[in-house]
Design a protein around this motif. Structure first.
Motif, PDB file in Angstrom:
ATOM      1  N   LEU A 701       0.844  -1.196   0.000  1.00 15.76           N
ATOM      2  CA  LEU A 701       0.000   0.000   0.000  1.00 15.76           C
ATOM      3  C   LEU A 701       0.880   1.246   0.000  1.00 15.76           C
ATOM      4  O   LEU A 701       2.022   1.205   0.463  1.00 15.76           O
ATOM      5  CB  LEU A 701      -0.906  -0.019   1.233  1.00 15.76           C
ATOM      6  N   LEU A 703      -2.359   1.737  -2.798  1.00 16.49           N
ATOM      7  CA  LEU A 703      -2.660   1.003  -4.027  1.00 16.49           C
ATOM      8  C   LEU A 703      -3.865   1.665  -4.694  1.00 16.49           C
ATOM      9  O   LEU A 703      -4.911   1.832  -4.069  1.00 16.49           O
ATOM     10  CB  LEU A 703      -2.972  -0.455  -3.692  1.00 16.49           C
ATOM     11  N   LYS A 717      -5.063  -2.469 -11.899  1.00 12.47           N
ATOM     12  CA  LYS A 717      -4.139  -1.947 -10.893  1.00 12.47           C
ATOM     13  C   LYS A 717      -3.239  -0.895 -11.528  1.00 12.47           C
ATOM     14  O   LYS A 717      -2.597  -1.137 -12.550  1.00 12.47           O
ATOM     15  CB  LYS A 717      -3.305  -3.105 -10.336  1.00 12.47           C
ATOM     16  N   SER A 720       2.580   0.343  -9.943  1.00  8.94           N
ATOM     17  CA  SER A 720       3.165   0.723  -8.662  1.00  8.94           C
ATOM     18  C   SER A 720       4.430   1.557  -8.826  1.00  8.94           C
ATOM     19  O   SER A 720       4.811   2.307  -7.919  1.00  8.94           O
ATOM     20  CB  SER A 720       3.477  -0.529  -7.836  1.00  8.94           C
TER      21      SER A 720
END
Length: 839
Positions: A701, A703, A717, A720
């Motif tokens: 996280l 996220l 998603k 990242s």
């Protein structure tokens, strides 16, 4: 189910000990009087008291005194005080003379002596309570010695009332006490008759009863129309205790046959709640009359052992074989309904009475059940267990309900018309887990609002006051209603938490919309200057501004306020200077002024839609936060928008940089196409479960995810390695919409709905049923439509008359042999009792 029954038992015992005719329920002790003169001078007219007179020092009286003192609390529950009167040595009066002291106890009503008891007849608490109540109810509970006396009472009751006939081997026993306590509670509903004559018990039974044990028979006399017709009798099969008597009377008051027109999985009756099975006779329009008579016959045979319902195939689509004619629903949680093909009613009765056969069917059903059905049953268990466990865990903790007024049929309407401006009513059931959990929140609300002027919190136990709940059209529980004089009641439809309930009650106190008379009042309202009732609650404030030429929009706004009452803080201004007020915020009437953070920012919104429904939807949408933190209470509001979610999961508060970038994105052009939000896993731990559903494990996280719950269920998603900025997110969304991103997971298309249906408790407890034909060969009258409230006109619905066994046996084709209806007879006897079809 065991936990649910435990709660029902505990609430029942408390209920029976606190009957409505008793001044109060609480602890009591033996009262002391210094002399007979003090005792007689303090007697109250009509109030019963049990007194015994004794010298000041009497060591031999100690065992008797201990029993009397132990009985004081039990008798206090029935309005009887227990008094020890000290006799001076020189007093040789009637009560203090040597022949009476410590040898007799005296029962008075006011200053009138009702009965003298030898103290050797009051040998323990049971004997004291039983004998005292027997004396007090002497005119209500008939004592009979001969069969002729019993038949005379039955003849008088025919067509009028039912009778409870009890046999106890001796008076003063625990069984005698249970009968008298039940008579104290139910004596106004049924005629109680008592005997200790063993010969009379044998004369009333075709079998050879054990006269060393107590017996209780419920005599169905109310629906008998012919003087020569005998009252049917249903024996209590359990030991004679107060709880079992109450349970038996509840079952006798239930409908003989319940007609249902919905999925049997959703059906709940008093039989299931009391741990008994429910038998469904499957029917169709063409065979209704025969199936109805069959169901009635089966119901009489199983009375007190199981409930019987008539299920119409024409109204309910069942995914079972067409030849299935019987279904069995057991009270055991998680067990599926058994659909069977049985040849005659004997097999139905055997199915219920033979526990081993039921167990065999259940085990067979479990082995053949598909994985999907097992998953659904597990979900039901989990949902029930979470609520039941929470209530069971805290069941010994006494709830502080002193601030909540108990309402009954007698005081309901008078309480609504009293000086209190706002009356809040919780309709609940005392045996049901969700109701008890909400009652706990409700007690916290009462403590939070204690001292708030103009607010009265109250409760109605619909288990006891079904007729009242029917009149108020309360068909599911728990239900909370707000009543205000001169206004239509408002039903609460939000979360059951203390904060949400308190907010709803306080908002309901204030007119919605609140009409403001001057420009200063309107601007003060936008700055956060509210009526004192709202000062402690922080809600966005919505002010409608209207000119004389916009009356249609103003009327729609007022109606929208009525709909949103209790949920939204709304004001309205339509004076001559309304134009100046609205132009201050760059809009023209009709317009809305939305103030957030106590007026530190006011947004002007032009009104273009004038229909009430459009107005309600627009107001709800405008009150939503621009970049909300998703919580369990507010999630439904955002799901109703039907838009994809761009949601940031965080292990705590998000950083200022991330918050600023996400807020910029939310205020941009795409705002109307998706919901920009975030979820704090520390405050809302359920988010961990959501992430595990998406990814099997919890990823690092914070996220950022794109989730489209309403179309395809795809989860994307955000990379990242990229920083969370408005520009990066917009570029990622462009790739996503162009189909260049691969979803991380895809959610199933399974409907999101509660695993269990809501209780329709009025149908469960006391639905009205058609008048039954007195003879099996007759054509039954056309059955009237059910009363939507569930009350049965004309008295006890459980006492519908059924043909005698003699007349039934004489007629060919009478119910009790073949199961007619949707299923043909099976010629092969070797198949009986087996399961022939599955869901």
């Amino acid at each position: 189910m065991p936990a649910q029954k435990d709660r029902w038992v505990s609430s029942l015992v408390f209920l029976l000990s606190c009957v409505s005719s008793i001044p109060q329920c609480g602890s009591a002790s033996l009262q002391q009087e210094q002399s007979p003169q003090h005792y007689f001078s303090g007697l109250e007219a009509g109030k019963p008291s049990l007194a015994f007179f004794t010298p000041t020092v009497s060591p031999g009286a100690q065992p008797f005194l201990e029993h009397v003192e132990s009985s004081a609390e039990a008798l206090q529950d029935y309005g009887v005080s227990v008094v020890k009167v000290n006799c001076p040595k020189e007093d040789v009066s009637r009560y203090c003379g040597k022949e009476n002291a410590l040898r007799k106890a005296f029962l008075f009503r006011g200053n009138r002596l009702i009965r003298e008891f030898p103290t050797d007849a009051l040998f323990d608490v049971n004997s004291i309570v039983a004998n005292v109540l027997f004396a007090l109810l002497f005119n209500e509970v008939k004592y009979v010695e001969t069969l002729a006396d019993l038949e005379n009472i039955e003849n008088v009751l025919k067509g009028k009332s039912n009778m409870v006939f009890a046999y106890v081997p001796a008076t003063g026993t625990a069984e005698h006490r249970a009968v008298m306590e039940a008579a104290f509670v139910y004596g106004t509903i049924h005629q109680f008759v008592l005997t200790t004559e063993a010969a009379l018990l044998k004369a009333t039974s075709q079998d050879d009863p054990d006269v060393s044990s107590a017996w209780l028979l419920f005599c169905h006399c109310q629906q008998v129309t012919e003087p020569a017709q005998a009252c049917r009798r249903t024996a209590l099969a359990q030991p004679l205790t107060l709880l079992n008597i109450h349970r038996h009377l509840k079952l006798m008051a239930a409908p003989l046959v319940t007609e249902v027109a919905e999925d049997p999985e959703k059906i709940s009756t008093v039989h299931l709640q009391l741990g008994l099975p429910l038998v469904f006779i499957l029917s169709q329009k063409e065979t209704y009359e025969a199936d109805r008579r069959t169901a009635e016959f089966v119901a009489w045979q199983l009375l007190g052992k199981a409930g019987v319902a008539l299920l119409s195939r024409d109204l309910v689509e069942l995914n079972v074989l067409q030849r299935s004619n019987v279904a069995l629903k057991t009270p055991d949680e998680g067990m599926p309904i058994q659909y069977l093909v049985l040849e005659d009613t004997d097999e139905v009765i055997t199915l219920v009475e033979d526990k081993n056969k039921v167990k065999q069917i259940q085990e067979y059903e479990q082995e053949e059940e598909e994985d999907e059905d097992e998953k659904e049953n597990n979900n039901q268990d989990i949902q029930d267990d979470q609520v039941v466990e929470a209530v069971s865990r805290d069941k010994k903790r006494e709830l502080p309900l002193e601030q909540i007024l108990v309402l009954t049929e007698e005081n309901f309407h008078s309480s609504l018309s009293e000086a209190a401006r706002t009356v809040v009513v919780l309709f609940y059931a005392s045996w049901e887990a969700v109701s008890l959990a909400v009652l706990r929140s409700y007690s916290e609300v009462a403590a939070h609002l204690q001292g708030t002027p103009g607010v009265l919190l109250s409760r109605v136990n619909c288990w006891d006051w079904t007729g009242l709940c029917s009149q108020e059209n309360v068909t599911q529980f728990p239900t909370i209603r707000i009543y205000q004089e001169g206004q239509q009641s408002v039903t609460y439809g939000g979360m059951w938490g203390t904060e949400e309930l308190s907010s709803f009650i306080l908002l309901s106190q204030v007119s919605c919309p609140l009409k403001l008379a001057t420009m200063d009042e309107a601007e003060g309202y936008l700055r956060g200057e509210f009526p004192s009732e709202l000062s402690s609650h922080h809600h966005p404030s919505l002010l409608g501004v209207f000119s004389s030429a916009t009356s249609k929009a103003r009327e729609a706004f007022e109606e929208a306020g009525n709909i949103l009452s209790g949920h939204v803080r709304m004001g309205m201004y339509f004076e001559d200077d309304a134009l100046a007020l609205s132009q201050k915020y760059s809009v023209s009437p009709p317009a809305l002024l939305l103030a957030r953070s106590n007026g530190r920012s006011v947004e002007g919104i032009a009104l273009s839609e004038h229909s009430v429904q459009d107005m309600v939807q627009m107001i709800r949408y405008q009150l939503l936060d621009i970049f909300p933190e998703i919580t369990v209470p507010n999630l439904p509001q955002y799901l109703q928008l039907g838009k994809p979610f761009l949601i940031l999961f965080s292990a705590g508060d998000i950083s200022q940089v991330e918050s600023k970038e996400m807020l910029k994105l939310a205020k941009g052009r795409p705002q109307k196409t998706f919901v920009v939000c975030w979820l704090n896993l520390k405050k809302t731990p359920v988010g961990y479960g959501i992430l595990r559903t998406y990814f099997s494990t919890t990823p690092p996280l914070p996220l950022l995810l794109w989730v489209n719950l309403h179309a395809g269920g795809q989860v994307f998603k955000f990379p990242s390695e990229q920083s969370i900025t408005e520009m990066n997110i917009l570029l990622w969304l462009e790739r996503l919409q162009a189909g260049l991103e691969i979803p991380s997971s895809t959610l199933s298309e399974e409907d999101w709905k509660p695993p269990l249906p809501a209780y329709d408790f009025l149908q469960m407890m006391e639905p009205s049923v058609p008048e039954l034909s007195p003879h099996p060969g007759d054509t039954p009258a056309q059955h009237p439509p059910k009363n939507p409230g569930g009350d049965t006109a004309g008295g006890d619905s459980a006492t519908q008359e059924e043909p005698s066994q003699e007349s039934t046996a004489e007629e060919g084709g009478a119910p009790g042999r073949g199961l007619r209806g949707t299923a043909p007879r099976l010629a092969a006897r070797d198949k009986q009792g087996k399961r022939h079809s599955e869901l």
